[in-house]
Scaffold this motif. Structure first.
Motif, PDB file in Angstrom:
ATOM      1  N   ASN A  90       0.826  -1.218   0.000  1.00  0.00           N
ATOM      2  CA  ASN A  90       0.000   0.000   0.000  1.00  0.00           C
ATOM      3  C   ASN A  90       0.861   1.270   0.000  1.00  0.00           C
ATOM      4  O   ASN A  90       0.607   2.216   0.748  1.00  0.00           O
ATOM      5  CB  ASN A  90      -0.938   0.011   1.212  1.00  0.00           C
TER       6      ASN A  90
ATOM      7  N   ARG B 221      -4.115   8.034  -7.110  1.00  0.00           N
ATOM      8  CA  ARG B 221      -5.022   6.898  -7.332  1.00  0.00           C
ATOM      9  C   ARG B 221      -4.264   5.568  -7.443  1.00  0.00           C
ATOM     10  O   ARG B 221      -4.886   4.511  -7.526  1.00  0.00           O
ATOM     11  CB  ARG B 221      -5.848   7.119  -8.597  1.00  0.00           C
ATOM     12  N   TYR B 222      -2.935   5.622  -7.434  1.00  0.00           N
ATOM     13  CA  TYR B 222      -2.133   4.406  -7.551  1.00  0.00           C
ATOM     14  C   TYR B 222      -1.492   4.044  -6.208  1.00  0.00           C
ATOM     15  O   TYR B 222      -1.037   4.911  -5.457  1.00  0.00           O
ATOM     16  CB  TYR B 222      -1.027   4.575  -8.597  1.00  0.00           C
TER      17      TYR B 222
ATOM     18  N   ASN C  25      -5.508 -13.854  -9.592  1.00  0.00           N
ATOM     19  CA  ASN C  25      -6.112 -12.615 -10.087  1.00  0.00           C
ATOM     20  C   ASN C  25      -5.247 -11.390  -9.830  1.00  0.00           C
ATOM     21  O   ASN C  25      -5.677 -10.263 -10.035  1.00  0.00           O
ATOM     22  CB  ASN C  25      -7.484 -12.410  -9.431  1.00  0.00           C
TER      23      ASN C  25
ATOM     24  N   CYS D 153      -1.407  -9.158  -9.973  1.00  0.00           N
ATOM     25  CA  CYS D 153      -0.606  -8.648 -11.084  1.00  0.00           C
ATOM     26  C   CYS D 153       0.387  -9.708 -11.534  1.00  0.00           C
ATOM     27  O   CYS D 153       0.711 -10.652 -10.817  1.00  0.00           O
ATOM     28  CB  CYS D 153       0.128  -7.376 -10.655  1.00  0.00           C
TER      29      CYS D 153
ATOM     30  N   GLU E  85      -1.336  -0.879  -8.428  1.00  0.00           N
ATOM     31  CA  GLU E  85      -2.778  -1.074  -8.346  1.00  0.00           C
ATOM     32  C   GLU E  85      -3.484   0.268  -8.492  1.00  0.00           C
ATOM     33  O   GLU E  85      -3.154   1.228  -7.787  1.00  0.00           O
ATOM     34  CB  GLU E  85      -3.174  -1.713  -7.016  1.00  0.00           C
ATOM     35  N   GLU E  86      -4.413   0.313  -9.419  1.00  0.00           N
ATOM     36  CA  GLU E  86      -5.245   1.509  -9.570  1.00  0.00           C
ATOM     37  C   GLU E  86      -6.467   1.310  -8.679  1.00  0.00           C
ATOM     38  O   GLU E  86      -7.368   0.527  -8.988  1.00  0.00           O
ATOM     39  CB  GLU E  86      -5.655   1.713 -11.029  1.00  0.00           C
ATOM     40  N   THR E  87      -6.483   2.004  -7.557  1.00  0.00           N
ATOM     41  CA  THR E  87      -7.449   1.715  -6.505  1.00  0.00           C
ATOM     42  C   THR E  87      -8.893   1.942  -6.929  1.00  0.00           C
ATOM     43  O   THR E  87      -9.799   1.253  -6.461  1.00  0.00           O
ATOM     44  CB  THR E  87      -7.140   2.579  -5.272  1.00  0.00           C
ATOM     45  N   SER E  88      -9.133   2.879  -7.824  1.00  0.00           N
ATOM     46  CA  SER E  88     -10.518   3.186  -8.204  1.00  0.00           C
ATOM     47  C   SER E  88     -11.128   2.089  -9.063  1.00  0.00           C
ATOM     48  O   SER E  88     -12.349   1.889  -9.066  1.00  0.00           O
ATOM     49  CB  SER E  88     -10.576   4.526  -8.944  1.00  0.00           C
TER      50      SER E  88
ATOM     51  N   ASP F  68      -9.498  -1.173  -9.253  1.00  0.00           N
ATOM     52  CA  ASP F  68      -8.952  -2.454  -8.767  1.00  0.00           C
ATOM     53  C   ASP F  68      -8.166  -3.177  -9.855  1.00  0.00           C
ATOM     54  O   ASP F  68      -8.132  -4.414  -9.898  1.00  0.00           O
ATOM     55  CB  ASP F  68     -10.071  -3.349  -8.233  1.00  0.00           C
ATOM     56  N   ASP F  69      -7.523  -2.412 -10.741  1.00  0.00           N
ATOM     57  CA  ASP F  69      -6.663  -3.003 -11.765  1.00  0.00           C
ATOM     58  C   ASP F  69      -5.240  -3.096 -11.233  1.00  0.00           C
ATOM     59  O   ASP F  69      -4.754  -2.169 -10.564  1.00  0.00           O
ATOM     60  CB  ASP F  69      -6.684  -2.149 -13.029  1.00  0.00           C
ATOM     61  N   GLN F  70      -4.563  -4.191 -11.547  1.00  0.00           N
ATOM     62  CA  GLN F  70      -3.205  -4.410 -11.085  1.00  0.00           C
ATOM     63  C   GLN F  70      -2.290  -4.728 -12.252  1.00  0.00           C
ATOM     64  O   GLN F  70      -2.678  -5.416 -13.195  1.00  0.00           O
ATOM     65  CB  GLN F  70      -3.148  -5.552 -10.056  1.00  0.00           C
TER      66      GLN F  70
END
Length: 278
Positions: free
Chosen positions: A64, A72-73, A88, A90, A102-105, A107-109
């Motif tokens: 984190n 946002r990252y 699931n 990265c 991780e793009e928190t908005s 949930d992409d990794q």
């Protein structure tokens, strides 16, 4: 002829000098060492060893990490051994990642570099870097290692990819970034090349030798007094009079000390014991 030969050597010497100056300013050593972890580097000032601040259980040591350029990252990072984030997470095909984004908005990794590509770089000006390639979409990670002897707990900052797209810059501040400071699984106390605290080991050695000498004293003394002087029972013990009276001497000394302190506290008498009356 001699003058002409000297003149012909001058450009060669000039080029060699220029190259040496360039190396002095920007010289770089790729210090991956065969047989050692890739986050160990031998420098002219001593060995830099980051293994003690890395997780070896497949989890990231740093989690984190908030990006300072784009909030946002968030990032995860683990030197030396990397980590896996699950099916699931990265990375591709279960590759061991050194860093993840991780793009928190949403949930992409994304993997920002693989541990297998880890390169430890040392520059002649003292700067050290770890670089990781092979991330998704051509992402790479560069971690600048800052030597800070007061940083017994490592800290890390992320600058995202603000300057160069898909190059993610981190700054790792730790005492283990100092040459000779850390070694293997735990930091060396005292710091500096060869700086270690051996007082504990010396103390244990002295205690062991004292106990061993005392035991040897009794064993040899008993054997000699029994077989040479034909003693039996308690008389086999060397200096048995002293050893049998020693507990009583210790008791008397403890009582005297206790009564003296109690007398000083209760009466304020400078010499409260019976010895002063004699």
């Amino acid at each position: 002829m001699e003058l002409l030969r000297r003149r012909s050597l001058f450009p060669v010497l000039l080029i060699a000098y220029a190259c040496s100056v360039k190396y002095t300013v920007t010289g770089q050593i790729n210090c991956n060492i065969v047989g050692l972890d890739s986050c160990v580097c031998d420098t002219p000032q001593g060995r830099i060893d980051l293994t003690s601040i890395a997780n070896s259980d497949g989890t990231p040591r740093f989690k984190n990490i908030q990006g300072e350029t784009f909030e946002r990252y968030e990032y995860s990072y683990n030197p030396c051994y990397g980590f896996q984030t699950g099916t699931n997470g990265c990375g591709i095909n279960g590759a061991v990642n050194a860093a993840c984004q991780e793009e928190t908005s949403f949930d992409d990794q994304y993997s920002c570099g693989l541990t297998s590509t880890e390169t430890f770089k040392y520059y002649s000006n003292g700067k050290t870097e770890l670089q990781y390639d092979g991330g998704e979409g051509g992402r790479i990670t560069v971690v600048e290692v800052i030597c800070d002897e007061s940083a017994t707990t490592p800290s890390i900052r992320s600058f995202d990819d603000g300057d160069v797209p898909y190059r993610y810059d981190f700054q790792l501040r730790t005492e283990c970034g100092c040459p000779g400071r850390c070694h293997g699984s735990k930091p060396k106390p005292g710091g500096g090349a060869g700086g270690s605290d051996k007082s504990g080991a010396i103390g244990l050695t002295l205690i062991f030798l004292s106990l061993f000498g005392l035991a040897l004293y009794f064993v040899i003394g008993i054997v000699v007094r029994k077989y040479r002087f034909q003693k039996s029972g308690r008389e086999m013990i060397p200096n048995h009079e002293f050893w049998f009276v020693l507990p009583y001497l210790i008791k008397d000394g403890a009582l005297f000390t206790f009564n003296s302190i109690r007398g000083l506290v209760l009466r304020g008498d400078k010499s409260p014991s019976d010895y002063d009356k004699l």
